[in-house]
Design a protein around this motif. Structure first.
Motif, PDB file in Angstrom:
ATOM      1  N   CYS A 172       0.818  -1.215   0.000  1.00  0.00           N
ATOM      2  CA  CYS A 172       0.000   0.000   0.000  1.00  0.00           C
ATOM      3  C   CYS A 172       0.849   1.261   0.000  1.00  0.00           C
ATOM      4  O   CYS A 172       0.635   2.175  -0.777  1.00  0.00           O
ATOM      5  CB  CYS A 172      -0.939  -0.004   1.202  1.00  0.00           C
ATOM      6  N   GLU A 173       1.813   1.331   0.902  1.00  0.00           N
ATOM      7  CA  GLU A 173       2.580   2.575   1.034  1.00  0.00           C
ATOM      8  C   GLU A 173       3.711   2.665   0.011  1.00  0.00           C
ATOM      9  O   GLU A 173       4.390   3.667  -0.093  1.00  0.00           O
ATOM     10  CB  GLU A 173       3.134   2.703   2.449  1.00  0.00           C
ATOM     11  N   GLY A 174       3.966   1.566  -0.725  1.00  0.00           N
ATOM     12  CA  GLY A 174       5.005   1.583  -1.745  1.00  0.00           C
ATOM     13  C   GLY A 174       6.394   1.813  -1.190  1.00  0.00           C
ATOM     14  O   GLY A 174       7.303   2.215  -1.899  1.00  0.00           O
ATOM     15  N   GLY A 198      -4.508  -1.155   5.837  1.00  0.00           N
ATOM     16  CA  GLY A 198      -5.723  -1.735   5.264  1.00  0.00           C
ATOM     17  C   GLY A 198      -6.390  -0.819   4.253  1.00  0.00           C
ATOM     18  O   GLY A 198      -7.492  -1.091   3.778  1.00  0.00           O
ATOM     19  N   GLN A 199      -5.727   0.275   3.926  1.00  0.00           N
ATOM     20  CA  GLN A 199      -6.375   1.330   3.141  1.00  0.00           C
ATOM     21  C   GLN A 199      -6.927   0.887   1.786  1.00  0.00           C
ATOM     22  O   GLN A 199      -8.053   1.243   1.439  1.00  0.00           O
ATOM     23  CB  GLN A 199      -5.382   2.478   2.927  1.00  0.00           C
ATOM     24  N   LEU A 200      -6.130   0.149   1.030  1.00  0.00           N
ATOM     25  CA  LEU A 200      -6.581  -0.172  -0.328  1.00  0.00           C
ATOM     26  C   LEU A 200      -7.869  -0.984  -0.281  1.00  0.00           C
ATOM     27  O   LEU A 200      -8.792  -0.754  -1.066  1.00  0.00           O
ATOM     28  CB  LEU A 200      -5.476  -0.904  -1.115  1.00  0.00           C
ATOM     29  N   PHE A 208       1.926  -4.135   9.820  1.00  0.00           N
ATOM     30  CA  PHE A 208       3.307  -4.613  10.034  1.00  0.00           C
ATOM     31  C   PHE A 208       4.276  -3.841   9.168  1.00  0.00           C
ATOM     32  O   PHE A 208       4.007  -3.624   7.992  1.00  0.00           O
ATOM     33  CB  PHE A 208       3.373  -6.109   9.680  1.00  0.00           C
ATOM     34  N   ARG A 209       5.375  -3.429   9.749  1.00  0.00           N
ATOM     35  CA  ARG A 209       6.383  -2.726   8.938  1.00  0.00           C
ATOM     36  C   ARG A 209       7.779  -3.200   9.278  1.00  0.00           C
ATOM     37  O   ARG A 209       8.191  -3.180  10.438  1.00  0.00           O
ATOM     38  CB  ARG A 209       6.275  -1.219   9.129  1.00  0.00           C
ATOM     39  N   ALA A 210       8.492  -3.587   8.231  1.00  0.00           N
ATOM     40  CA  ALA A 210       9.848  -4.088   8.420  1.00  0.00           C
ATOM     41  C   ALA A 210      10.856  -2.958   8.300  1.00  0.00           C
ATOM     42  O   ALA A 210      11.914  -3.130   7.701  1.00  0.00           O
ATOM     43  CB  ALA A 210      10.123  -5.190   7.393  1.00  0.00           C
ATOM     44  N   GLU A 211      10.513  -1.772   8.842  1.00  0.00           N
ATOM     45  CA  GLU A 211      11.464  -0.663   8.776  1.00  0.00           C
ATOM     46  C   GLU A 211      12.407  -0.801   9.966  1.00  0.00           C
ATOM     47  O   GLU A 211      11.987  -1.113  11.069  1.00  0.00           O
ATOM     48  CB  GLU A 211      10.766   0.700   8.767  1.00  0.00           C
ATOM     49  N   ASN A 212      13.690  -0.558   9.672  1.00  0.00           N
ATOM     50  CA  ASN A 212      14.668  -0.820  10.726  1.00  0.00           C
ATOM     51  C   ASN A 212      14.915   0.426  11.562  1.00  0.00           C
ATOM     52  O   ASN A 212      16.048   0.867  11.717  1.00  0.00           O
ATOM     53  CB  ASN A 212      15.968  -1.329  10.088  1.00  0.00           C
ATOM     54  N   VAL A 254      -6.067   2.517  12.936  1.00  0.00           N
ATOM     55  CA  VAL A 254      -7.479   2.797  12.700  1.00  0.00           C
ATOM     56  C   VAL A 254      -7.552   3.557  11.389  1.00  0.00           C
ATOM     57  O   VAL A 254      -6.920   4.602  11.260  1.00  0.00           O
ATOM     58  CB  VAL A 254      -8.050   3.707  13.813  1.00  0.00           C
ATOM     59  N   GLU A 255      -8.294   3.034  10.424  1.00  0.00           N
ATOM     60  CA  GLU A 255      -8.309   3.680   9.105  1.00  0.00           C
ATOM     61  C   GLU A 255      -9.722   3.897   8.567  1.00  0.00           C
ATOM     62  O   GLU A 255     -10.301   3.012   7.960  1.00  0.00           O
ATOM     63  CB  GLU A 255      -7.504   2.838   8.106  1.00  0.00           C
ATOM     64  N   PRO A 256     -10.266   5.100   8.789  1.00  0.00           N
ATOM     65  CA  PRO A 256     -11.537   5.417   8.151  1.00  0.00           C
ATOM     66  C   PRO A 256     -11.332   5.762   6.681  1.00  0.00           C
ATOM     67  O   PRO A 256     -10.251   6.241   6.295  1.00  0.00           O
ATOM     68  CB  PRO A 256     -12.027   6.644   8.926  1.00  0.00           C
ATOM     69  N   GLY A 294       4.495  13.768  17.975  1.00  0.00           N
ATOM     70  CA  GLY A 294       4.738  14.095  16.574  1.00  0.00           C
ATOM     71  C   GLY A 294       3.578  13.540  15.767  1.00  0.00           C
ATOM     72  O   GLY A 294       2.413  13.698  16.152  1.00  0.00           O
ATOM     73  N   GLU A 295       3.891  12.804  14.682  1.00  0.00           N
ATOM     74  CA  GLU A 295       2.817  12.327  13.798  1.00  0.00           C
ATOM     75  C   GLU A 295       1.945  11.262  14.465  1.00  0.00           C
ATOM     76  O   GLU A 295       2.423  10.202  14.841  1.00  0.00           O
ATOM     77  CB  GLU A 295       3.423  11.760  12.510  1.00  0.00           C
ATOM     78  N   LEU A 296       0.666  11.583  14.573  1.00  0.00           N
ATOM     79  CA  LEU A 296      -0.292  10.611  15.107  1.00  0.00           C
ATOM     80  C   LEU A 296      -1.134  10.032  13.975  1.00  0.00           C
ATOM     81  O   LEU A 296      -1.517   8.866  13.996  1.00  0.00           O
ATOM     82  CB  LEU A 296      -1.210  11.304  16.124  1.00  0.00           C
ATOM     83  N   ILE A 297      -1.412  10.885  12.983  1.00  0.00           N
ATOM     84  CA  ILE A 297      -2.294  10.508  11.880  1.00  0.00           C
ATOM     85  C   ILE A 297      -1.654  10.903  10.562  1.00  0.00           C
ATOM     86  O   ILE A 297      -1.051  11.968  10.453  1.00  0.00           O
ATOM     87  CB  ILE A 297      -3.652  11.256  12.016  1.00  0.00           C
TER      88      ILE A 297
HETATM   89  O1  4AD Z   1       1.290   7.637   7.730  1.00  0.00           O
HETATM   90  P1  4AD Z   1       1.060   6.170   7.532  1.00  0.00           P
HETATM   91  O2  4AD Z   1       2.166   5.381   6.941  1.00  0.00           O
HETATM   92  O3  4AD Z   1      -0.263   6.085   6.636  1.00  0.00           O
HETATM   93  C1  4AD Z   1      -0.784   4.972   6.036  1.00  0.00           C
HETATM   94  O4  4AD Z   1      -0.393   3.842   6.184  1.00  0.00           O
HETATM   95  C2  4AD Z   1      -2.018   5.263   5.230  1.00  0.00           C
HETATM   96  N1  4AD Z   1      -2.244   4.135   4.319  1.00  0.00           N
HETATM   97  C3  4AD Z   1      -3.176   5.485   6.171  1.00  0.00           C
HETATM   98  C4  4AD Z   1      -4.461   5.809   5.444  1.00  0.00           C
HETATM   99  O5  4AD Z   1      -4.540   6.857   4.827  1.00  0.00           O
HETATM  100  N2  4AD Z   1      -5.453   4.956   5.526  1.00  0.00           N
HETATM  101  O6  4AD Z   1       0.637   5.505   8.913  1.00  0.00           O
HETATM  102  C5  4AD Z   1      -0.459   5.993   9.651  1.00  0.00           C
HETATM  103  C6  4AD Z   1      -0.108   6.133  11.120  1.00  0.00           C
HETATM  104  C7  4AD Z   1       1.031   7.078  11.403  1.00  0.00           C
HETATM  105  O7  4AD Z   1       0.597   8.412  11.456  1.00  0.00           O
HETATM  106  C8  4AD Z   1       1.523   6.586  12.754  1.00  0.00           C
HETATM  107  O8  4AD Z   1       0.718   7.089  13.809  1.00  0.00           O
HETATM  108  C9  4AD Z   1       1.280   5.084  12.653  1.00  0.00           C
HETATM  109  O9  4AD Z   1       0.334   4.873  11.638  1.00  0.00           O
HETATM  110  N3  4AD Z   1       2.524   4.365  12.342  1.00  0.00           N
HETATM  111  C10 4AD Z   1       3.244   3.662  13.223  1.00  0.00           C
HETATM  112  N4  4AD Z   1       3.041   3.413  14.535  1.00  0.00           N
HETATM  113  C11 4AD Z   1       3.955   2.648  15.160  1.00  0.00           C
HETATM  114  N5  4AD Z   1       5.027   2.078  14.562  1.00  0.00           N
HETATM  115  C12 4AD Z   1       5.255   2.291  13.239  1.00  0.00           C
HETATM  116  N6  4AD Z   1       6.297   1.703  12.652  1.00  0.00           N
HETATM  117  C13 4AD Z   1       4.342   3.107  12.513  1.00  0.00           C
HETATM  118  N7  4AD Z   1       4.255   3.513  11.233  1.00  0.00           N
HETATM  119  C14 4AD Z   1       3.142   4.282  11.144  1.00  0.00           C
END
Ligand code: 4AD
Ligand code: MG
Length: 460
Positions: free
Chosen positions: A165-167, A206-208, A227-231, A244-246, A382-385
């Motif tokens: 999804c996030e590419g 789950g966006q797509l 799940f994210r495999a970012e190091n 949570v994704e509306p 910082g970034e919540l959404i």
């Molecule tokens: O900004 P992100 O990457 O957005 C998406 O994945 C979109 N597809 C969402 C959408 O539009 N439906 O991730 C959304 C939020 C971030 O703002 C952050 O709060 C949280 O997910 N997040 C993480 N939380 C904990 N650990 C990580 N590795 C996170 N990566 C993102």
């Protein structure tokens, strides 16, 4: 007889006879002919004080009760004679279910969060972590309540997926391939012979899926693990977290921001009203300003600024940031925190980011440079959404996919939604674990997740 939970007993308006309470011993104090035993059953922060006197047939055993032991108590709820509690319980019988040895690690003294992380299987038995996980449970409920009150439908998006999804390529592979002896074609692993007949991974969002359902049911949301495999080993990142994704049909970026603001405020009010007892603990021991921070979130109007303006403010701040900032660069946590904590002193929404730092699905603005993206930043986190209006125009979407190197064949179903009845639509993702950090004043994301998963750590 059924056990009664301490949370409901403490709300009693009258004394009660012949009740059963079960829980774990927190402390025991002995007098000459009776003992006070504080027990906790996890239903709330408060303990119930039990009075066990020498008339009990197993009083000798009761006097050996240790912290962490499990007991069942039968007796009467009476008005407390002592200070500090309204109610206490006079035991008529006390069964020792199990006796904890002295090696039980959670003796009375306070432990550091770092130590408690090494015993994540026991830490929910402490006051603080019990409160964290009760609040986590309450907030999950509040999220469903928020959406249900607004006629959003809950969609179970898949955990195993064939698309990124996030590419960003931060995918955990899901495979049954035998790595000792993988099937190969032209020198490479042949995923057509893997379980799903193609490469598969754990979802990063789950966006797509949610988009497909928004274009059918109108307003929907997903709420599940991602799940994210970012190091990145930070206090705000984990490898497995809940999002949570509306996703809303017939909705533009500004209506999307409105919903995000409304939701964060709703959740802050919910916590202040429904979790007052547990919240007091965090205000006392974790962050003295927690209550006022939450009240500020609930009451203030979120500041909305263009990405371009945010960059200007940061450049003029005179601050010596570790990462420098100029147009085209993504904001780092230090920049986000400066804007929300120091500059505006309230939640900030930044919108219209440069397209080169955002994923393919975001709607291109008329300037051809920026996309209709938004991030909500909150103090301490910082970034919540993160969210956006989606690119609903087929040709524009295809062009963005080409630019970002995505194969259209793999997203044929996603592109279908832009062929058949496409409409402007928008959504966002709220990091649920970061929300719990915000609401409890916790500074490390590892301390709001039952068993956190981070690089090089999967002990439990
Ligand atoms: O900004 P992100 O990457 O957005 C998406 O994945 C979109 N597809 C969402 C959408 O539009 N439906 O991730 C959304 C939020 C971030 O703002 C952050 O709060 C949280 O997910 N997040 C993480 N939380 C904990 N650990 C990580 N590795 C996170 N990566 C993102
Ligand atoms: Mg983001």
């Amino acid at each position: 007889m059924n056990r009664i939970k301490i949370i409901s007993l403490l709300k009693s308006e009258t004394p009660r006879d012949k009740i059963t309470v079960k829980g774990w011993v927190r402390t025991r104090r002995d007098s000459s002919n009776f003992s006070f035993i504080e027990i906790n059953d996890g239903s709330c922060l408060e303990n119930l004080q039990i009075i066990a006197d020498e008339s009990l047939e197993n009083y000798e055993d009761i006097k050996k009760l240790t912290t962490g032991s499990a007991v069942a108590v039968f007796g009467n709820l009476i008005e407390s004679q002592g200070k500090g509690q309204l109610w206490e319980m006079k035991a008529k019988a006390l069964e020792v279910i199990s006796l904890a040895p002295d090696s039980y690690p959670l003796q009375k003294k306070r432990h550091t969060d770092e130590f408690l992380r090494t015993i994540a299987h026991l830490r929910p038995r402490t006051n603080k972590y019990g409160a964290v996980f009760r609040i986590r449970s309450e907030l999950s409920f509040a999220i469903h309540k928020f959406f249900r009150e607004r006629d959003f439908r809950y969609i179970h998006s898949p955990i195993i997926t064939g698309s990124d999804c996030e590419g960003a390529g931060e995918l955990f592979k899901v495979t049954t391939i035998d790595f000792e002896n993988p099937p190969k074609k032209d020198g490479k692993i042949d995923y057509s012979r893997d379980f799903f007949g193609t490469e598969a991974s754990l979802t990063v969002s789950g966006q797509l899926s949610a988009e497909m359902f928004a274009l059918a049911l109108g307003d929907v949301y997903t709420f599940g693990p991602t799940f994210r495999a970012e190091n990145s080993n930070t206090k705000r990142h984990v490898s497995e977290f809940w999002m949570v994704e509306p996703e809303m049909a017939f909705c533009n970026l500004f209506e999307d921001i409105d919903l995000a603001e409304e939701m964060v405020k709703y959740l802050a009010v919910f916590i202040l009203e429904e979790c007052a007892d547990d919240l007091k603990l965090f205000t006392r021991f974790v962050d003295k300003n927690l209550k006022s921070t939450l009240e500020n979130i609930a009451q203030s109007e979120f500041k909305r600024i263009l990405y371009e303006e945010a960059v200007e403010i940061l450049r003029k701040s005179g601050k010596n940031f570790k990462f420098d900032i100029n147009f085209g660069k993504d904001l780092q946590t230090e920049h986000e925190r400066y804007l929300t904590e120091d500059f505006f002193k309230k939640p900030v929404v930044i919108y219209n980011y440069p397209k080169n730092i955002k994923p393919f699905y975001m709607r291109l603005n008329d300037d051809n440079k920026t996309v209709a993206a938004m991030d909500v930043l909150v103090p301490r986190i910082g970034e919540l959404i993160g969210g956006s209006q989606r690119e609903e125009r087929l040709s524009m979407l295809e062009a963005r996919m080409n630019e970002t190197g995505l194969l259209k064949e793999n997203y044929w179903w996603y592109l279908d939604s832009r062929r058949f009845g496409t409409v402007p639509h928008s959504g966002f993702g709220l990091g649920f674990d970061r929300l719990i950090m915000l609401m409890t004043g916790t500074s490390n994301i590892r301390d709001v997740i039952p068993f956190p998963r981070t690089p090089n750590s999967i002990d439990f």
